[in-house]
Design a protein around this motif. Structure first.
Motif, PDB file in Angstrom:
ATOM      1  N   THR A  56     -12.226  38.051  28.654  1.00 52.56           N
ATOM      2  CA  THR A  56     -11.026  37.880  27.848  1.00 52.56           C
ATOM      3  C   THR A  56      -9.863  38.619  28.493  1.00 52.56           C
ATOM      4  O   THR A  56     -10.061  39.627  29.172  1.00 52.56           O
ATOM      5  CB  THR A  56     -11.253  38.371  26.403  1.00 52.56           C
ATOM      6  OG1 THR A  56     -10.058  38.171  25.664  1.00 52.56           O
ATOM      7  CG2 THR A  56     -11.633  39.824  26.349  1.00 52.56           C
ATOM      8  N   SER A  57      -8.682  38.118  28.280  1.00 55.82           N
ATOM      9  CA  SER A  57      -7.490  38.769  28.830  1.00 55.82           C
ATOM     10  C   SER A  57      -7.048  39.952  27.971  1.00 55.82           C
ATOM     11  O   SER A  57      -6.151  40.692  28.356  1.00 55.82           O
ATOM     12  CB  SER A  57      -6.351  37.748  28.948  1.00 55.82           C
ATOM     13  OG  SER A  57      -6.092  37.167  27.689  1.00 55.82           O
ATOM     14  N   GLN A  58      -7.687  40.142  26.825  1.00 56.69           N
ATOM     15  CA  GLN A  58      -7.328  41.254  25.947  1.00 56.69           C
ATOM     16  C   GLN A  58      -7.985  42.542  26.447  1.00 56.69           C
ATOM     17  O   GLN A  58      -9.169  42.545  26.774  1.00 56.69           O
ATOM     18  CB  GLN A  58      -7.766  40.967  24.515  1.00 56.69           C
ATOM     19  CG  GLN A  58      -7.052  39.778  23.927  1.00 56.69           C
ATOM     20  CD  GLN A  58      -7.528  39.450  22.529  1.00 56.69           C
ATOM     21  OE1 GLN A  58      -8.413  40.090  21.992  1.00 56.69           O
ATOM     22  NE2 GLN A  58      -6.920  38.446  21.931  1.00 56.69           N
ATOM     23  N   PRO A  59      -7.229  43.625  26.523  1.00 60.47           N
ATOM     24  CA  PRO A  59      -7.787  44.889  27.022  1.00 60.47           C
ATOM     25  C   PRO A  59      -8.733  45.529  26.009  1.00 60.47           C
ATOM     26  O   PRO A  59      -8.671  45.243  24.816  1.00 60.47           O
ATOM     27  CB  PRO A  59      -6.540  45.755  27.228  1.00 60.47           C
ATOM     28  CG  PRO A  59      -5.547  45.221  26.245  1.00 60.47           C
ATOM     29  CD  PRO A  59      -5.828  43.736  26.141  1.00 60.47           C
ATOM     30  N   GLY A  60      -9.588  46.391  26.518  1.00 63.17           N
ATOM     31  CA  GLY A  60     -10.450  47.191  25.661  1.00 63.17           C
ATOM     32  C   GLY A  60     -11.713  46.486  25.228  1.00 63.17           C
ATOM     33  O   GLY A  60     -12.052  45.415  25.732  1.00 63.17           O
ATOM     34  N   PRO A  61     -12.424  47.096  24.279  1.00 62.62           N
ATOM     35  CA  PRO A  61     -13.685  46.514  23.802  1.00 62.62           C
ATOM     36  C   PRO A  61     -13.428  45.230  23.021  1.00 62.62           C
ATOM     37  O   PRO A  61     -12.287  44.945  22.642  1.00 62.62           O
ATOM     38  CB  PRO A  61     -14.258  47.612  22.896  1.00 62.62           C
ATOM     39  CG  PRO A  61     -13.072  48.399  22.448  1.00 62.62           C
ATOM     40  CD  PRO A  61     -12.072  48.331  23.585  1.00 62.62           C
ATOM     41  N   PRO A  62     -14.485  44.451  22.763  1.00 62.89           N
ATOM     42  CA  PRO A  62     -14.313  43.198  22.002  1.00 62.89           C
ATOM     43  C   PRO A  62     -13.596  43.448  20.683  1.00 62.89           C
ATOM     44  O   PRO A  62     -13.817  44.450  20.018  1.00 62.89           O
ATOM     45  CB  PRO A  62     -15.744  42.723  21.778  1.00 62.89           C
ATOM     46  CG  PRO A  62     -16.540  43.369  22.851  1.00 62.89           C
ATOM     47  CD  PRO A  62     -15.868  44.685  23.129  1.00 62.89           C
ATOM     48  N   GLN A  63     -12.726  42.512  20.343  1.00 62.49           N
ATOM     49  CA  GLN A  63     -11.940  42.604  19.114  1.00 62.49           C
ATOM     50  C   GLN A  63     -12.132  41.330  18.311  1.00 62.49           C
ATOM     51  O   GLN A  63     -12.519  40.312  18.852  1.00 62.49           O
ATOM     52  CB  GLN A  63     -10.456  42.743  19.455  1.00 62.49           C
ATOM     53  CG  GLN A  63     -10.120  43.910  20.334  1.00 62.49           C
ATOM     54  CD  GLN A  63      -8.662  43.860  20.759  1.00 62.49           C
ATOM     55  OE1 GLN A  63      -7.802  43.443  20.005  1.00 62.49           O
ATOM     56  NE2 GLN A  63      -8.396  44.284  21.972  1.00 62.49           N
ATOM     57  N   GLN A  64     -11.832  41.405  17.047  1.00 62.64           N
ATOM     58  CA  GLN A  64     -11.863  40.209  16.212  1.00 62.64           C
ATOM     59  C   GLN A  64     -10.478  39.597  16.242  1.00 62.64           C
ATOM     60  O   GLN A  64      -9.691  39.746  15.313  1.00 62.64           O
ATOM     61  CB  GLN A  64     -12.312  40.557  14.810  1.00 62.64           C
ATOM     62  CG  GLN A  64     -13.740  41.021  14.781  1.00 62.64           C
ATOM     63  CD  GLN A  64     -14.257  41.151  13.377  1.00 62.64           C
ATOM     64  OE1 GLN A  64     -13.516  41.136  12.412  1.00 62.64           O
ATOM     65  NE2 GLN A  64     -15.551  41.270  13.257  1.00 62.64           N
ATOM     66  N   ALA A  65     -10.174  38.934  17.348  1.00 60.69           N
ATOM     67  CA  ALA A  65      -8.855  38.360  17.559  1.00 60.69           C
ATOM     68  C   ALA A  65      -9.008  37.018  18.253  1.00 60.69           C
ATOM     69  O   ALA A  65     -10.070  36.701  18.792  1.00 60.69           O
ATOM     70  CB  ALA A  65      -8.007  39.307  18.398  1.00 60.69           C
ATOM     71  N   ILE A  66      -7.933  36.255  18.259  1.00 61.61           N
ATOM     72  CA  ILE A  66      -7.904  34.979  18.962  1.00 61.61           C
ATOM     73  C   ILE A  66      -7.464  35.258  20.398  1.00 61.61           C
ATOM     74  O   ILE A  66      -6.464  35.919  20.630  1.00 61.61           O
ATOM     75  CB  ILE A  66      -6.906  33.998  18.298  1.00 61.61           C
ATOM     76  CG1 ILE A  66      -7.226  33.793  16.824  1.00 61.61           C
ATOM     77  CG2 ILE A  66      -6.830  32.696  19.073  1.00 61.61           C
ATOM     78  CD1 ILE A  66      -8.465  33.005  16.542  1.00 61.61           C
ATOM     79  N   SER A  67      -8.209  34.748  21.339  1.00 62.97           N
ATOM     80  CA  SER A  67      -7.875  34.897  22.753  1.00 62.97           C
ATOM     81  C   SER A  67      -7.795  33.506  23.360  1.00 62.97           C
ATOM     82  O   SER A  67      -8.741  32.730  23.255  1.00 62.97           O
ATOM     83  CB  SER A  67      -8.967  35.726  23.445  1.00 62.97           C
ATOM     84  OG  SER A  67      -8.736  35.793  24.828  1.00 62.97           O
ATOM     85  N   VAL A  68      -6.667  33.170  23.971  1.00 66.50           N
ATOM     86  CA  VAL A  68      -6.492  31.879  24.620  1.00 66.50           C
ATOM     87  C   VAL A  68      -6.578  32.110  26.123  1.00 66.50           C
ATOM     88  O   VAL A  68      -5.785  32.876  26.681  1.00 66.50           O
ATOM     89  CB  VAL A  68      -5.133  31.239  24.244  1.00 66.50           C
ATOM     90  CG1 VAL A  68      -4.937  29.913  24.949  1.00 66.50           C
ATOM     91  CG2 VAL A  68      -5.033  31.076  22.726  1.00 66.50           C
ATOM     92  N   GLU A  69      -7.546  31.475  26.753  1.00 61.24           N
ATOM     93  CA  GLU A  69      -7.782  31.674  28.182  1.00 61.24           C
ATOM     94  C   GLU A  69      -7.620  30.354  28.928  1.00 61.24           C
ATOM     95  O   GLU A  69      -8.049  29.305  28.442  1.00 61.24           O
ATOM     96  CB  GLU A  69      -9.191  32.229  28.418  1.00 61.24           C
ATOM     97  CG  GLU A  69      -9.521  33.472  27.602  1.00 61.24           C
ATOM     98  CD  GLU A  69      -8.622  34.664  27.875  1.00 61.24           C
ATOM     99  OE1 GLU A  69      -8.023  34.737  28.964  1.00 61.24           O
ATOM    100  OE2 GLU A  69      -8.501  35.524  26.981  1.00 61.24           O
ATOM    101  N   ASP A  70      -7.050  30.411  30.108  1.00 55.68           N
ATOM    102  CA  ASP A  70      -6.841  29.226  30.937  1.00 55.68           C
ATOM    103  C   ASP A  70      -8.037  29.046  31.869  1.00 55.68           C
ATOM    104  O   ASP A  70      -8.301  29.889  32.729  1.00 55.68           O
ATOM    105  CB  ASP A  70      -5.560  29.389  31.753  1.00 55.68           C
ATOM    106  CG  ASP A  70      -5.190  28.140  32.526  1.00 55.68           C
ATOM    107  OD1 ASP A  70      -5.921  27.131  32.443  1.00 55.68           O
ATOM    108  OD2 ASP A  70      -4.165  28.181  33.226  1.00 55.68           O
ATOM    109  N   LEU A  71      -8.767  27.953  31.683  1.00 56.21           N
ATOM    110  CA  LEU A  71      -9.952  27.675  32.500  1.00 56.21           C
ATOM    111  C   LEU A  71      -9.629  26.808  33.711  1.00 56.21           C
ATOM    112  O   LEU A  71     -10.494  26.575  34.551  1.00 56.21           O
ATOM    113  CB  LEU A  71     -11.014  26.971  31.647  1.00 56.21           C
ATOM    114  CG  LEU A  71     -11.403  27.679  30.358  1.00 56.21           C
ATOM    115  CD1 LEU A  71     -12.425  26.864  29.600  1.00 56.21           C
ATOM    116  CD2 LEU A  71     -11.911  29.073  30.631  1.00 56.21           C
ATOM    117  N   THR A  72      -8.392  26.335  33.816  1.00 54.45           N
ATOM    118  CA  THR A  72      -8.012  25.413  34.877  1.00 54.45           C
ATOM    119  C   THR A  72      -8.330  25.951  36.273  1.00 54.45           C
ATOM    120  O   THR A  72      -8.905  25.216  37.092  1.00 54.45           O
ATOM    121  CB  THR A  72      -6.519  25.041  34.760  1.00 54.45           C
ATOM    122  OG1 THR A  72      -6.278  24.564  33.444  1.00 54.45           O
ATOM    123  CG2 THR A  72      -6.131  23.992  35.776  1.00 54.45           C
TER     124      THR A  72
END
Length: 195
Positions: A56-72
């Motif tokens: 995930t592009s979000q820093p730190g430990p896993p969070q309960q958040a929405i993460s949008v990642e580009d797989l292209t």
């Protein structure tokens, strides 16, 4: 972390049309097994299976958040390595709280997506998420009530948890996240895309 399976299917160039291919899924020890079948009368597809882990592009430990990642970039890399000129790329999430969809990669749209999805299925009031909503409770998040049936208990055992031992049952419960909203959102979007 997202665990994805990328399937590149290269059709036999001598085939005048695309043969329907069935992909069968089965669960065994938490893994997804794939078996592709096609009619032998028109030629078999050539398939390449790649498993990739996307952090995930979000820093730190896993969070309960929405993460949008580009797989292209990952998909383009595998396409380049395969030499594929015609065919289908199928991206499958191997996790039940990860969704796959096709959309623009634009930061403000990603923020809109997160806001929209969290309005559809907000985190449980017991969640550590900053987006947790008072009055929202999901049955899945009643960790102290799980496993609820013998079938669920058997799945825990198959995944290596000795839940018949009270201390190991508590260890299993302690590691289970409060994430029903993530499961619900994943079901709305779907777990695969074929391109």
């Amino acid at each position: 972390i997202m665990r994805l399976l990328i399937i590149l299917t290269i059709w036999n160039p001598s085939t005048a049309f695309l043969a329907p291919t069935r992909v069968e899924f089965g669960r065994r020890k938490g893994m997804v097994e794939l078996a592709a079948t096609t009619s032998s009368a028109i030629g078999a597809p050539v398939c390449e299976y790649k498993q990739v882990t996307i952090p995930t592009s979000q820093p730190g430990p896993p969070q309960q958040a929405i993460s949008v990642e580009d797989l292209t970039p990952v998909i383009n890399q595998y396409l380049g390595e395969s030499g594929m000129k015609q065919g289908t790329v199928t991206v499958i999430s191997r996790h039940t709280t990860t969704a796959i969809t096709i959309n623009e990669r634009e930061s403000r749209l990603a923020k809109d997506m997160a806001r929209y999805f969290l309005q559809l299925a907000p985190p449980d009031e017991r969640s550590s998420s900053a987006e947790a909503k008072d009055g929202v409770k999901y049955f899945h998040n009643d960790i102290d009530e799980r496993p609820e049936s013998e079938e669920e208990a058997e799945r825990c055992r198959e995944n290596g948890w000795d839940i018949d031992d009270p201390s190991k049952l508590q260890a299993w419960r302690d590691q289970e996240p409060i994430n029903a909203h993530s499961h619900l959102l994943s079901m709305l979007l779907g777990s695969s895309e074929s391109i």
